[in-house]
Design an enzyme around this catalytic site. Sequence first.
Site, short mmCIF file in Angstrom:
data_model
loop_
_atom_site.label_atom_id
_atom_site.label_comp_id
_atom_site.label_asym_id
_atom_site.label_seq_id
_atom_site.Cartn_x
_atom_site.Cartn_y
_atom_site.Cartn_z
N TYR A 151 0.74 -44.87 19.95
CA TYR A 151 0.19 -45.73 18.88
C TYR A 151 0.70 -47.17 19.04
O TYR A 151 -0.08 -48.13 18.96
CB TYR A 151 0.62 -45.13 17.54
CG TYR A 151 0.03 -45.76 16.32
CD1 TYR A 151 -1.28 -45.48 15.91
CD2 TYR A 151 0.78 -46.63 15.52
CE1 TYR A 151 -1.81 -46.04 14.76
CE2 TYR A 151 0.26 -47.19 14.37
CZ TYR A 151 -1.04 -46.89 13.99
OH TYR A 151 -1.55 -47.45 12.84
N LYS A 155 -1.48 -50.52 19.77
CA LYS A 155 -1.50 -51.62 18.80
C LYS A 155 -0.95 -52.91 19.41
O LYS A 155 -1.36 -54.01 19.03
CB LYS A 155 -0.72 -51.22 17.54
CG LYS A 155 -1.37 -50.05 16.77
CD LYS A 155 -2.78 -50.38 16.32
CE LYS A 155 -3.37 -49.36 15.37
NZ LYS A 155 -4.72 -49.70 14.93
P1 NAD Z 1 -7.78 -43.32 8.07
O1 NAD Z 1 -7.49 -42.17 8.94
O2 NAD Z 1 -7.76 -43.12 6.59
O3 NAD Z 1 -9.18 -43.99 8.45
C1 NAD Z 1 -9.53 -44.24 9.79
C2 NAD Z 1 -11.02 -44.21 9.91
O4 NAD Z 1 -11.35 -44.42 11.30
C3 NAD Z 1 -11.61 -42.84 9.52
O5 NAD Z 1 -12.68 -43.01 8.62
C4 NAD Z 1 -12.07 -42.27 10.84
O6 NAD Z 1 -13.23 -41.43 10.75
C5 NAD Z 1 -12.37 -43.52 11.65
N1 NAD Z 1 -12.36 -43.24 13.08
C6 NAD Z 1 -11.41 -42.56 13.78
N2 NAD Z 1 -11.78 -42.45 15.07
C7 NAD Z 1 -12.99 -43.07 15.18
C8 NAD Z 1 -13.88 -43.26 16.26
N3 NAD Z 1 -13.62 -42.79 17.50
N4 NAD Z 1 -15.03 -43.92 16.03
C9 NAD Z 1 -15.32 -44.39 14.79
N5 NAD Z 1 -14.51 -44.22 13.74
C10 NAD Z 1 -13.35 -43.57 13.93
O7 NAD Z 1 -6.71 -44.44 8.48
P2 NAD Z 1 -6.33 -45.84 7.80
O8 NAD Z 1 -4.97 -45.72 7.27
O9 NAD Z 1 -7.42 -46.31 6.92
O10 NAD Z 1 -6.24 -46.76 9.10
C11 NAD Z 1 -7.19 -47.75 9.43
C12 NAD Z 1 -6.61 -48.66 10.50
O11 NAD Z 1 -5.44 -49.29 10.00
C13 NAD Z 1 -6.19 -47.91 11.76
O12 NAD Z 1 -6.48 -48.69 12.90
C14 NAD Z 1 -4.70 -47.76 11.58
O13 NAD Z 1 -4.04 -47.64 12.81
C15 NAD Z 1 -4.36 -49.07 10.89
N6 NAD Z 1 -3.12 -49.05 10.15
C16 NAD Z 1 -2.95 -48.26 9.04
C17 NAD Z 1 -1.75 -48.30 8.37
C18 NAD Z 1 -1.50 -47.50 7.12
O14 NAD Z 1 -0.38 -47.56 6.60
N7 NAD Z 1 -2.46 -46.75 6.62
C19 NAD Z 1 -0.70 -49.11 8.81
C20 NAD Z 1 -0.89 -49.89 9.94
C21 NAD Z 1 -2.10 -49.85 10.59
#
Ligand code: NAD
Length: 247
Positions: A151, A155
Amino acid sequence: MRLQGKVAIVTGAGRGLGKGIALKLAQEGAAVVLADMIPADEAVREIQEAGGKASAYTVNVTKQEEVAALVQYAVDTYGTLDIMVNNAGINRDGMLHKMSKENWDLVIDVNLNGAFYGTQEAVKYMRAKGYGRIINISSGSWLGNIGQANYAASKAGIVGLSKTCARENARKGITCNVICPGFIETDMTVKLKEVNGGAAWDSMMARIPMGYAGKPSDVGNMVAFLASDEAAYITSEVINVGGGMIV
Ligand code: NAD
Protein backbone atom coordinates in the site's frame (compact mmCIF):
# COMPACT_ATOMS: atom_id res chain seq x y z
CA MET A 1 -21.13 27.06 -6.08
CA ARG A 2 -17.45 27.31 -7.01
CA LEU A 3 -17.68 24.53 -9.62
CA GLN A 4 -20.77 25.59 -11.53
CA GLY A 5 -20.57 24.34 -15.13
CA LYS A 6 -17.64 22.02 -14.45
CA VAL A 7 -17.62 18.29 -15.17
CA ALA A 8 -15.92 15.84 -12.81
CA ILE A 9 -15.13 12.15 -12.62
CA VAL A 10 -14.55 10.51 -9.24
CA THR A 11 -13.34 6.90 -9.20
CA GLY A 12 -14.26 4.62 -6.31
CA ALA A 13 -17.29 6.86 -5.70
CA GLY A 14 -19.74 4.11 -4.75
CA ARG A 15 -18.98 4.54 -1.06
CA GLY A 16 -16.53 6.01 1.45
CA LEU A 17 -14.24 8.86 0.54
CA GLY A 18 -15.14 8.79 -3.15
CA LYS A 19 -18.81 9.19 -2.35
CA GLY A 20 -18.04 12.06 0.04
CA ILE A 21 -15.91 13.74 -2.62
CA ALA A 22 -18.62 13.33 -5.29
CA LEU A 23 -21.30 14.78 -2.99
CA LYS A 24 -19.15 17.82 -2.26
CA LEU A 25 -18.26 18.47 -5.91
CA ALA A 26 -21.95 18.24 -6.83
CA GLN A 27 -22.88 20.64 -3.99
CA GLU A 28 -20.44 23.10 -5.53
CA GLY A 29 -22.26 22.84 -8.86
CA ALA A 30 -20.22 20.26 -10.83
CA ALA A 31 -21.83 17.50 -12.87
CA VAL A 32 -20.25 14.33 -11.51
CA VAL A 33 -19.68 10.87 -12.96
CA LEU A 34 -19.44 8.44 -10.05
CA ALA A 35 -17.29 5.57 -11.32
CA ASP A 36 -16.89 2.34 -9.38
CA MET A 37 -16.98 -1.45 -9.62
CA ILE A 38 -19.86 -1.43 -7.13
CA PRO A 39 -23.15 0.35 -7.88
CA ALA A 40 -23.04 4.09 -7.13
CA ASP A 41 -26.78 4.57 -7.64
CA GLU A 42 -27.52 5.54 -4.04
CA ALA A 43 -25.01 8.39 -4.11
CA VAL A 44 -26.29 9.47 -7.53
CA ARG A 45 -29.86 9.57 -6.19
CA GLU A 46 -28.73 11.69 -3.20
CA ILE A 47 -27.11 14.20 -5.54
CA GLN A 48 -30.08 14.31 -7.91
CA GLU A 49 -32.58 14.73 -5.06
CA ALA A 50 -30.56 17.72 -3.87
CA GLY A 51 -30.87 19.22 -7.38
CA GLY A 52 -27.40 18.23 -8.63
CA LYS A 53 -26.28 16.48 -11.81
CA ALA A 54 -24.72 13.02 -11.52
CA SER A 55 -24.57 9.62 -13.13
CA ALA A 56 -23.14 6.25 -12.18
CA TYR A 57 -20.62 4.44 -14.36
CA THR A 58 -19.24 0.94 -13.91
CA VAL A 59 -15.47 0.73 -14.25
CA ASN A 60 -12.55 -1.39 -13.19
CA VAL A 61 -9.66 1.05 -12.92
CA THR A 62 -7.13 -1.72 -13.58
CA LYS A 63 -8.33 -1.86 -17.21
CA GLN A 64 -6.98 1.04 -19.24
CA GLU A 65 -9.57 0.64 -22.00
CA GLU A 66 -12.35 0.91 -19.41
CA VAL A 67 -10.82 4.07 -17.97
CA ALA A 68 -10.50 5.56 -21.46
CA ALA A 69 -14.18 4.74 -22.07
CA LEU A 70 -15.05 6.41 -18.75
CA VAL A 71 -13.44 9.69 -19.84
CA GLN A 72 -15.27 9.44 -23.17
CA TYR A 73 -18.54 8.82 -21.31
CA ALA A 74 -18.12 12.03 -19.27
CA VAL A 75 -17.39 14.01 -22.43
CA ASP A 76 -20.32 12.47 -24.34
CA THR A 77 -22.76 12.92 -21.43
CA TYR A 78 -21.79 16.34 -20.08
CA GLY A 79 -19.83 17.85 -22.97
CA THR A 80 -16.35 17.98 -21.42
CA LEU A 81 -14.08 16.91 -18.56
CA ASP A 82 -12.60 19.45 -16.15
CA ILE A 83 -11.85 17.53 -12.94
CA MET A 84 -10.46 14.01 -12.53
CA VAL A 85 -10.28 12.53 -9.03
CA ASN A 86 -8.43 9.22 -8.88
CA ASN A 87 -9.64 7.84 -5.58
CA ALA A 88 -10.32 4.11 -6.08
CA GLY A 89 -8.05 2.08 -3.85
CA ILE A 90 -7.71 -1.07 -1.79
CA ASN A 91 -5.49 -2.44 0.96
CA ARG A 92 -4.22 -5.96 1.61
CA ASP A 93 -2.13 -5.48 4.74
CA GLY A 94 0.52 -7.84 6.06
CA MET A 95 4.10 -7.75 7.24
CA LEU A 96 6.58 -7.53 4.38
CA HIS A 97 8.28 -10.82 5.23
CA LYS A 98 4.94 -12.62 4.94
CA MET A 99 3.41 -10.64 2.06
CA SER A 100 2.33 -12.70 -0.95
CA LYS A 101 3.31 -11.58 -4.43
CA GLU A 102 -0.38 -11.77 -5.25
CA ASN A 103 -1.26 -9.15 -2.63
CA TRP A 104 1.64 -6.99 -3.73
CA ASP A 105 0.49 -7.09 -7.36
CA LEU A 106 -3.17 -6.56 -6.54
CA VAL A 107 -2.60 -3.40 -4.52
CA ILE A 108 -0.13 -1.95 -7.02
CA ASP A 109 -2.52 -2.73 -9.86
CA VAL A 110 -5.58 -1.02 -8.36
CA ASN A 111 -3.90 1.87 -6.54
CA LEU A 112 -0.96 2.77 -8.76
CA ASN A 113 -1.80 1.43 -12.21
CA GLY A 114 -5.38 2.63 -11.71
CA ALA A 115 -4.17 6.14 -10.87
CA PHE A 116 -1.81 6.02 -13.87
CA TYR A 117 -4.60 5.12 -16.29
CA GLY A 118 -6.92 7.74 -14.79
CA THR A 119 -4.28 10.46 -14.85
CA GLN A 120 -3.06 9.60 -18.35
CA GLU A 121 -6.51 9.37 -19.95
CA ALA A 122 -7.58 12.64 -18.30
CA VAL A 123 -4.40 14.42 -19.35
CA LYS A 124 -4.79 13.31 -22.98
CA TYR A 125 -8.15 15.07 -23.06
CA MET A 126 -7.20 18.06 -20.88
CA ARG A 127 -4.04 18.95 -22.84
CA ALA A 128 -6.13 19.47 -25.96
CA LYS A 129 -8.64 21.50 -23.96
CA GLY A 130 -5.97 23.61 -22.24
CA TYR A 131 -7.57 23.21 -18.82
CA GLY A 132 -7.82 20.58 -16.12
CA ARG A 133 -7.68 19.71 -12.46
CA ILE A 134 -6.32 16.31 -11.47
CA ILE A 135 -6.51 15.28 -7.84
CA ASN A 136 -5.01 11.97 -6.83
CA ILE A 137 -5.76 10.34 -3.50
CA SER A 138 -2.66 8.94 -1.83
CA SER A 139 -2.34 8.31 1.92
CA GLY A 140 -0.23 9.31 4.88
CA SER A 141 1.06 5.73 4.60
CA TRP A 142 3.16 6.71 1.57
CA LEU A 143 5.86 7.68 4.08
CA GLY A 144 5.98 4.05 5.28
CA ASN A 145 3.69 2.18 7.64
CA ILE A 146 4.07 -1.17 9.39
CA GLY A 147 2.12 -3.89 7.57
CA GLN A 148 1.58 -1.81 4.45
CA ALA A 149 4.62 -2.29 2.16
CA ASN A 150 2.39 -2.81 -0.89
CA TYR A 151 0.00 0.00 0.00
CA ALA A 152 2.79 2.45 0.94
CA ALA A 153 4.66 1.71 -2.29
CA SER A 154 1.51 2.27 -4.36
CA LYS A 155 0.73 5.53 -2.55
CA ALA A 156 4.34 6.78 -2.83
CA GLY A 157 4.15 5.96 -6.54
CA ILE A 158 1.09 8.20 -6.81
CA VAL A 159 3.13 11.10 -5.43
CA GLY A 160 5.87 10.65 -8.08
CA LEU A 161 3.31 10.20 -10.85
CA SER A 162 1.41 13.32 -9.82
CA LYS A 163 4.43 15.58 -9.35
CA THR A 164 5.65 14.61 -12.81
CA CYS A 165 2.20 15.14 -14.30
CA ALA A 166 2.11 18.58 -12.64
CA ARG A 167 5.43 19.61 -14.17
CA GLU A 168 4.72 18.22 -17.65
CA ASN A 169 1.34 19.92 -17.90
CA ALA A 170 1.75 23.18 -15.97
CA ARG A 171 1.82 25.21 -19.18
CA LYS A 172 -1.26 23.44 -20.52
CA GLY A 173 -3.57 24.89 -17.88
CA ILE A 174 -3.61 21.65 -15.91
CA THR A 175 -2.89 21.34 -12.20
CA CYS A 176 -2.18 18.01 -10.54
CA ASN A 177 -2.13 17.63 -6.77
CA VAL A 178 -2.16 14.84 -4.20
CA ILE A 179 -4.26 14.55 -1.06
CA CYS A 180 -3.08 12.30 1.75
CA PRO A 181 -5.96 11.45 4.05
CA GLY A 182 -4.93 10.37 7.53
CA PHE A 183 -7.52 8.10 9.11
CA ILE A 184 -11.05 8.54 7.78
CA GLU A 185 -13.99 6.41 8.92
CA THR A 186 -15.04 4.33 5.88
CA ASP A 187 -15.57 0.62 5.06
CA MET A 188 -11.79 0.39 4.56
CA THR A 189 -10.99 1.44 8.12
CA VAL A 190 -14.07 0.55 10.17
CA LYS A 191 -12.97 -3.11 10.30
CA LEU A 192 -10.38 -2.00 12.87
CA LYS A 193 -13.23 -1.67 15.38
CA GLU A 194 -13.50 -5.47 15.36
CA VAL A 195 -9.79 -6.07 16.06
CA ASN A 196 -8.88 -6.89 19.70
CA GLY A 197 -12.31 -5.86 20.92
CA GLY A 198 -11.90 -2.30 19.72
CA ALA A 199 -8.41 -1.81 21.20
CA ALA A 200 -6.88 -1.40 17.72
CA TRP A 201 -9.35 1.39 16.92
CA ASP A 202 -8.65 3.12 20.25
CA SER A 203 -4.90 2.99 19.71
CA MET A 204 -5.39 4.54 16.26
CA MET A 205 -7.43 7.37 17.79
CA ALA A 206 -4.58 7.93 20.26
CA ARG A 207 -2.22 8.52 17.30
CA ILE A 208 -4.40 11.33 15.94
CA PRO A 209 -3.68 14.67 17.66
CA MET A 210 -7.30 15.72 17.16
CA GLY A 211 -8.36 12.43 18.80
CA TYR A 212 -10.99 11.31 16.30
CA ALA A 213 -11.31 9.87 12.78
CA GLY A 214 -11.98 12.21 9.87
CA LYS A 215 -15.09 12.14 7.70
CA PRO A 216 -15.25 11.72 3.90
CA SER A 217 -16.49 15.32 3.71
CA ASP A 218 -13.21 16.52 5.28
CA VAL A 219 -11.41 15.17 2.21
CA GLY A 220 -14.22 16.34 -0.10
CA ASN A 221 -13.70 19.92 1.10
CA MET A 222 -10.03 19.83 0.10
CA VAL A 223 -10.81 18.26 -3.28
CA ALA A 224 -13.39 20.98 -3.99
CA PHE A 225 -10.86 23.68 -3.13
CA LEU A 226 -8.15 22.17 -5.35
CA ALA A 227 -10.68 21.81 -8.17
CA SER A 228 -11.76 25.45 -7.90
CA ASP A 229 -10.31 28.59 -9.47
CA GLU A 230 -9.10 29.61 -6.00
CA ALA A 231 -6.41 26.92 -6.35
CA ALA A 232 -5.29 27.96 -9.85
CA TYR A 233 -1.67 28.57 -8.75
CA ILE A 234 -1.35 25.40 -6.70
CA THR A 235 0.18 22.38 -8.42
CA SER A 236 2.52 19.49 -7.56
CA GLU A 237 1.53 19.69 -3.89
CA VAL A 238 1.00 16.88 -1.40
CA ILE A 239 -1.62 17.99 1.11
CA ASN A 240 -2.42 16.10 4.30
CA VAL A 241 -5.97 15.89 5.65
CA GLY A 242 -5.30 13.98 8.82
CA GLY A 243 -6.16 15.85 12.00
CA GLY A 244 -2.44 16.36 12.60
CA MET A 245 -1.57 12.64 12.33
CA ILE A 246 0.80 12.85 9.37
CA VAL A 247 4.12 14.57 10.04
P1 NAD B 1 -13.48 2.06 0.52
O1 NAD B 1 -13.03 0.65 0.50
O2 NAD B 1 -14.60 2.43 1.44
O3 NAD B 1 -13.86 2.57 -0.94
C1 NAD B 1 -13.03 2.30 -2.04
C2 NAD B 1 -13.88 2.26 -3.28
O4 NAD B 1 -13.02 1.95 -4.39
C3 NAD B 1 -14.95 1.16 -3.23
O5 NAD B 1 -16.21 1.69 -3.58
C4 NAD B 1 -14.46 0.14 -4.23
O6 NAD B 1 -15.51 -0.57 -4.90
C5 NAD B 1 -13.67 1.01 -5.20
N1 NAD B 1 -12.72 0.20 -5.96
C6 NAD B 1 -11.84 -0.71 -5.48
N2 NAD B 1 -11.17 -1.29 -6.49
C7 NAD B 1 -11.64 -0.74 -7.64
C8 NAD B 1 -11.35 -0.94 -9.00
N3 NAD B 1 -10.45 -1.84 -9.42
N4 NAD B 1 -12.02 -0.21 -9.92
C9 NAD B 1 -12.96 0.70 -9.52
N5 NAD B 1 -13.27 0.92 -8.24
C10 NAD B 1 -12.62 0.21 -7.30
O7 NAD B 1 -12.17 2.91 0.88
P2 NAD B 1 -12.00 4.46 1.27
O8 NAD B 1 -11.58 4.51 2.68
O9 NAD B 1 -13.16 5.25 0.83
O10 NAD B 1 -10.72 4.81 0.40
C11 NAD B 1 -10.76 5.63 -0.75
C12 NAD B 1 -9.34 6.05 -1.11
O11 NAD B 1 -8.78 6.80 -0.04
C13 NAD B 1 -8.40 4.87 -1.35
O12 NAD B 1 -7.52 5.17 -2.41
C14 NAD B 1 -7.66 4.77 -0.05
O13 NAD B 1 -6.40 4.17 -0.22
C15 NAD B 1 -7.54 6.23 0.34
N6 NAD B 1 -7.31 6.46 1.75
C16 NAD B 1 -8.26 6.15 2.69
C17 NAD B 1 -7.99 6.40 4.02
C18 NAD B 1 -8.99 6.13 5.11
O14 NAD B 1 -8.65 6.35 6.28
N7 NAD B 1 -10.18 5.65 4.81
C19 NAD B 1 -6.76 6.96 4.41
C20 NAD B 1 -5.83 7.26 3.44
C21 NAD B 1 -6.12 7.01 2.12
